[in-house]
Motif scaffolding. Sequence first.
Motif, PDB file in Angstrom:
ATOM      1  N   LYS A   1      54.981  38.073  43.621  1.00 40.61           N
ATOM      2  CA  LYS A   1      54.184  39.304  43.651  1.00 40.61           C
ATOM      3  C   LYS A   1      52.827  39.030  43.023  1.00 40.61           C
ATOM      4  O   LYS A   1      52.620  39.261  41.828  1.00 40.61           O
TER       5      LYS A   1
ATOM      6  N   LYS B   1      50.145  40.457  42.765  1.00 44.38           N
ATOM      7  CA  LYS B   1      49.395  41.522  42.094  1.00 44.38           C
ATOM      8  C   LYS B   1      50.037  41.983  40.794  1.00 44.38           C
ATOM      9  O   LYS B   1      49.532  42.866  40.122  1.00 44.38           O
ATOM     10  N   GLU B   2      51.169  41.386  40.452  1.00 44.47           N
ATOM     11  CA  GLU B   2      51.860  41.831  39.244  1.00 44.47           C
ATOM     12  C   GLU B   2      51.881  40.731  38.196  1.00 44.47           C
ATOM     13  O   GLU B   2      51.583  39.584  38.469  1.00 44.47           O
ATOM     14  N   LYS B   3      52.227  41.122  36.986  1.00 47.30           N
ATOM     15  CA  LYS B   3      52.386  40.139  35.914  1.00 47.30           C
ATOM     16  C   LYS B   3      53.752  40.324  35.287  1.00 47.30           C
ATOM     17  O   LYS B   3      54.055  41.442  34.882  1.00 47.30           O
TER      18      LYS B   3
ATOM     19  N   TRP C   1      53.694  37.179  37.916  1.00 50.69           N
ATOM     20  CA  TRP C   1      53.642  37.290  39.370  1.00 50.69           C
ATOM     21  C   TRP C   1      54.876  36.706  40.047  1.00 50.69           C
ATOM     22  O   TRP C   1      55.135  37.004  41.203  1.00 50.69           O
TER      23      TRP C   1
END
Length: 68
Positions: A35, A37-39, A41
């Motif tokens: 992902k 866009k996430e942390k 990721w």
Amino acid sequence: MAIKKYEKEDVKIVWQNEKCIHSANCAKGLSSVFKPKEKPWIQPDGASKQAIIDQVNKCPSGALSIEK
Ligand code: SF4
């Protein structure tokens, strides 16, 4: 070079940021784990160990690998 490791059961997913060509193969192939866009990721709880290994093996740049 930054190397990040993400653990799942007895495997470690290794990501070398300088090798990544941002092809997004991983995000498209296994979006429940990769992902961008996430942390963090990479979220290994999103799929089975084998599914993760299969996707890591499809990384075109070698940025992703499995350390056992
Ligand atoms: S498949 Fe490999 S090169 Fe492509 S975005 Fe994922 S880690 Fe980077």
